[in-house]
Every structure is written in structure tokens, then in C-alpha cells.
Design a protein around this motif. Structure first.
Motif, mmCIF file in Angstrom:
data_model
loop_
_atom_site.group_PDB
_atom_site.id
_atom_site.type_symbol
_atom_site.label_atom_id
_atom_site.label_comp_id
_atom_site.label_asym_id
_atom_site.label_seq_id
_atom_site.Cartn_x
_atom_site.Cartn_y
_atom_site.Cartn_z
ATOM 1 N N VAL A 136 0.808 -1.160 -0.157
ATOM 2 C CA VAL A 136 -0.073 -0.061 0.034
ATOM 3 C C VAL A 136 0.981 1.114 -0.017
ATOM 4 N N ALA A 137 0.492 2.155 -0.913
ATOM 5 C CA ALA A 137 1.552 3.264 -1.015
ATOM 6 C C ALA A 137 1.482 4.298 0.303
ATOM 7 N N ASN A 138 0.469 4.375 0.885
ATOM 8 C CA ASN A 138 0.122 5.023 2.257
ATOM 9 C C ASN A 138 0.743 4.196 3.441
ATOM 10 N N GLU A 139 2.123 4.665 3.578
ATOM 11 C CA GLU A 139 3.214 3.964 4.459
ATOM 12 C C GLU A 139 2.460 4.146 6.214
ATOM 13 N N THR A 140 1.339 4.909 6.428
ATOM 14 C CA THR A 140 0.887 4.809 7.602
ATOM 15 C C THR A 140 -0.252 3.574 7.890
ATOM 16 N N LEU A 141 -0.474 3.078 6.671
ATOM 17 C CA LEU A 141 -1.349 1.927 6.636
ATOM 18 C C LEU A 141 -0.655 0.542 6.784
ATOM 19 N N TYR A 142 0.459 0.552 7.000
ATOM 20 C CA TYR A 142 1.189 -0.800 7.091
ATOM 21 C C TYR A 142 0.736 -1.903 7.898
ATOM 22 N N GLY A 143 0.520 -1.401 9.318
ATOM 23 C CA GLY A 143 -0.235 -2.126 10.140
ATOM 24 C C GLY A 143 -1.592 -2.738 10.006
ATOM 25 N N ALA A 144 -2.213 -2.152 9.227
ATOM 26 C CA ALA A 144 -3.563 -2.387 8.738
ATOM 27 C C ALA A 144 -3.538 -3.363 7.812
ATOM 28 N N LEU A 145 -2.634 -3.287 6.890
ATOM 29 C CA LEU A 145 -2.497 -4.296 5.819
ATOM 30 C C LEU A 145 -1.953 -5.637 6.255
ATOM 31 N N LYS A 146 -0.939 -5.539 7.186
ATOM 32 C CA LYS A 146 -0.149 -6.444 7.832
ATOM 33 C C LYS A 146 -0.941 -7.450 8.523
ATOM 34 N N GLN A 147 -2.110 -6.951 9.272
ATOM 35 C CA GLN A 147 -3.171 -7.615 10.095
ATOM 36 C C GLN A 147 -4.062 -8.192 9.051
ATOM 37 N N ALA A 148 -4.460 -7.333 8.160
ATOM 38 C CA ALA A 148 -5.336 -8.027 7.322
ATOM 39 C C ALA A 148 -4.810 -9.307 6.348
ATOM 40 N N LEU A 149 -3.711 -9.460 6.281
ATOM 41 C CA LEU A 149 -3.057 -10.531 5.602
ATOM 42 C C LEU A 149 -2.213 -11.547 6.690
ATOM 43 N N ALA A 150 -2.641 -11.599 7.984
ATOM 44 C CA ALA A 150 -2.149 -12.285 8.615
ATOM 45 C C ALA A 150 -2.219 -13.727 8.593
ATOM 46 N N GLY A 151 -1.383 -14.785 8.609
ATOM 47 C CA GLY A 151 -1.866 -16.013 8.524
ATOM 48 C C GLY A 151 -1.964 -16.506 7.291
ATOM 49 N N THR A 152 -1.928 -15.570 6.107
ATOM 50 C CA THR A 152 -2.221 -16.110 4.502
ATOM 51 C C THR A 152 -0.844 -16.461 3.857
#
Length: 397
Positions: free
Chosen positions: A65-81
Motif C-alpha cells: 500500500v502506498a500510504n505508509e501509515t497503513l502498513y499495520g492495517a495491511l499486515k494485520q489483514a494478511l496475517a496467516g495468509t
């Protein structure tokens, strides 16, 4: 390129701008032909929820995601995949650089310039929907493509059409390349009504379903001006050999006229999956579940000359191409500022060309429209033009 059980070579596809309208079309083609295509790296600007969803659905290996402040949200959304993730402009460039058979560049605006260059420098085949990469940095992008030894595959319906009927071996026999325009929602409106149009009216395109920025550009005909500049770079043609015609039915997408009087036309439905399917299968063709047309049902095709009095953005884009240097980049930056202001209801629709023209005149007056020597120069000029356009916006209604 691995082969599937059916004996078909499966291509890996990265999609920059996977959550937009072109991204949707690309992922639809990938999903409908899993034996031919596999998603690799996917990126988005800020839509983490959709990016994670499509990454999981397609079995992508990386999402950014280009918005670096959203890294945590993306990582959480992809957790376990098992899907790796990243954030920030550098992560998007990393996605573009990952080895893939095709990188689809569908990022909107000047933000797509660096990722496009990153994909080319990595030696990836690029299918380009990001007009701004060529409008703002066409010489640099085309030089990098030449070094890579692979042509840029155009995703825009108009340029895909021209690509398919453009005889590269006999290019000196080409007299004219014609790009068609639907005319947008304001094709029959008078100048005063167009200038007072609302965002809702401008977003109501009669033929195509696209993102907001491209739809507004279509309403102003700026989109067609950007496409003429694209064609200049893609096909190495002077402005004198490029023309625009309004074709309300959006069935013929491009025409090429040759010196013997032959005019070749490409026809197809108003379905972005068609040019996407062409790019993904190139240099071959492959079956795709796209819309078909019936000439009997269509019955009638009509054409009109574009009206640059009612649609001054087309005139401004053509003037920028004629002047050359950094003026197309300046024009594009001002247009992005103006379109955003219109969508936020800060200006009327008629304010868009006023901001663009005012910004162009400012840089022409200062003489600061020289050619850019690097992508850094391009982005520096883009930033400078945005500052001027924002100042002008405050004086425009």
C-alpha cells in the motif's frame, strides 16, 4: 514461465493499482483464466481492505500500500495468509521491480511514474494504463523501454486499438493516427451549462465505467488530450499526424490511415477487459469472457469534430504537446489539482481549464519549461506546478 496441467504457459502478473477500475478488469481476466495467469505482486494507494481481499482471492505473493501509515492495517489483514506485505512509495516500486511476465501499470496520476520506471529497469514487460507516465516523462520512459528491448503494451482502449493496427514495419507510410472520443456526458451541452456542471453530472459517463479522475477528464476531453500526447510517445509520431474525432457510440477506438488511402479501424465493445486481455496474452491471443458487439444491433456509427471552444482542456493539451519540454508535465499537474478541487466542490467545472491555462502561462512566462533530464527533474517540476496551480485555484470559482 511455468506450464499448467493443460500444457499452457502460465504467466505471472503484477498489478500496480489493483483496487481501481483497470485493476478490477485485470484481476477479472486473471481469475477467469487461472490456467494462463497468476497474480504476483499487487499494490494500492490506500484501500487496504480491498487490496487484502483481492490478494487473498488471487493467491498473490506480495501486497503493498502506498500510504505508509497503513502498513499495520495491511499486515494485520494478511496475517496467516503467507502473503508478504509492504508500505510506502518504495514498497510499490519494489512490487514493480519483482520479476514478473507482465507488470500492469494502473496507478492514477503522476504517482505512477516511478513505479513504471522501476518495472522497466527490472526488465519486466509493462502493460501501461497510467497515462501520466508518458505525458510527464515520455522521453525518459520510452528510452528506458528501448533499453529493456520490449515494447510498452498500451492498456487504454484507444492505444490498444492503434497498437493492433499500426504497421511498425511500414511506419513511414502512415499518414494519420486518429483517436476516438465518446464526447462524454456534456457532448451536446452549451458552453455555459458545461461550465456550471456538478460533479454528479460530470461523473455520469454515457459509455464507460471508470475511476473518478479519468471520468472527469473524459467529461472535459482532457483525457483525449492526454491520449494524443501518449500516442506521440508510443508511436513516435509528430503532432501533425495525430487527430481526434468524437464518436459517441465508442465502438471504433482508433484508426490508422496509410499513404495508399487505406484506413484501418479497430472495433470493440466499451469493455476495458478487452484491451487488458490483449495485453496479458500478447504476443498471442487467448479466449476471454469479454463483451462482444453486433453490427446489426449497433446499426449506426456517427462522428463529429471535437469542439475546443466548449472543451478548452483538449486545446490546452494539444498546445502543451506542440510546445514540448516540460509543459505537458506542468499541464498534467495543474489538471490533477483542478480535478481534485472540482470533486471537492471548491471550484466549478469551468474552473478546471482556467487553472490549467493559468499554470501553463505562468511557466511559459518564466521560461521554465525546459526538457527534464531525469525522473527527479520531472517530479520536481510536477511539485512546482502543483504549487502554482493551488495558488491559482484560490482565485478561481
Amino acid at each position: 514461465m511455468p506450464r499448467t496441467d493443460a500444457g499452457i504457459s502460465q504467466k505471472t502478473i503484477s498489478v500496480l493499482g489493483a483496487t481501481g477500475s483497470v485493476g478490477d478488469s485485470t484481476l477479472d481476466i486473471i481469475a477467469s483464466s487461472p490456467e494462463r495467469y497468476k497474480a504476483h505482486a499487487l499494490t494500492a494507494n490506500s484501500n487496504v481492505e480491498k487490496l487484502a481481499k483481492v490478494a487473498i482471492e488471487t493467491g498473490a505473493t506480495f501486497a503493498a500500500v502506498a500510504n505508509e501509515t497503513l502498513y499495520g492495517a495491511l499486515k494485520q489483514a494478511l496475517a496467516g495468509t503467507g502473503i508478504e506485505s509492504g508500505a510506502g512509495p518504495s514498497a510499490v516500486e519494489d512490487a514493480a521491480s519483482m520479476p514478473a511476465d507482465i507488470v500492469v501499470g494502473a496507478i492514477v496520476g503522476a504517482a505512477g511514474i516511478r513505479p513504471t520506471m522501476a518495472a522497466l529497469r527490472a526488465g519486466n514487460q509493462v502493460a501501461l494504463a497510467n497515462k501520466e507516465a508518458l505525458v510527464c516523462a515520455g522521453d525518459l520512459v520510452m528510452a528506458e523501454a528501448a533499453r529493456s528491448g520490449q515494447p510498452i503494451l498500451p492498456v487504454d482502449s484507444e492505444h490498444s486499438a492503434i497498437f493492433q493496427i499500426f504497421d511498425q514495419d511500414n511506419r513511414n507510410q502512415i499518414e494519420d493516427v486518429t483517436i476516438t472520443a465518446s464526447g462524454g456526458p456534456f457532448r451536446t451541452w452549451d458552453k455555459e451549462a458545461i461550465e456550471q456542471a456538478s460533479p454528479e453530472q460530470a461523473l455520469n459517463h454515457p459509455n464507460w465505467t471508470m475511476g473518478a479522475k479519468v471520468t472527469i477528464d473524459s467529461a472535459s476531453l482532457m483525457n483525449k488530450g492526454l491520449e494524443v500526447i501518449e500516442a506521440h510517445h508510443l508511436y513516435q509520431l509528430p503532432a501533425s499526424k495525430l487527430s481526434v474525432v468524437v464518436h459517441p457510440q465508442s465502438i471504433i477506438h482508433g484508426l490508422v490511415t496509410y499513404s495508399d488511402g487505406s484506413m484501418l479501424a479497430h472495433l470493440g465493445a466499451a469493455d476495458m477487459r478487452i484491451p487488458v486481455a490483449h495485453c496479458l496474452a500478447w504476443p498471442d491471443r487467448a479466449p476471454a469472457d469479454t463483451r462482444r458487439i453486433s453490427l446489426i444491433d449497433i446499426a449506426k456509427l456517427t462522428f463529429e469534430a471535437p469542439d475546443v471552444e466548449r472543451f478548452p482542456c483538449l486545446r490546452l493539451a494539444l498546445e502543451a504537446l506542440e510546445a514540448g519540454g516540460s509543459l505537458p508535465n506542468i499541464m498534467n499537474a495543474a489538471n490533477e489539482i483542478a480535478v481534485a478541487a472540482f470533486l471537492e466542490r471548491k471550484i466549478m467545472f469551468g474552473g478546471i481549464p482556467k487553472i490549467v491555462e493559468g499554470t501553463m502561462k505562468h511557466f511559459i512566462k518564466t521560461g521554465d519549461i525546459k526538457d527534464a533530464g531525469s525522473i527527479s527533474d520531472v517530479l520536481a517540476m510536477d511539485a512546482a506546478a502543483r504549487r502554482v496551480a493551488t495558488d491559482i485555484q484560490d482565485m478561481v470559482q
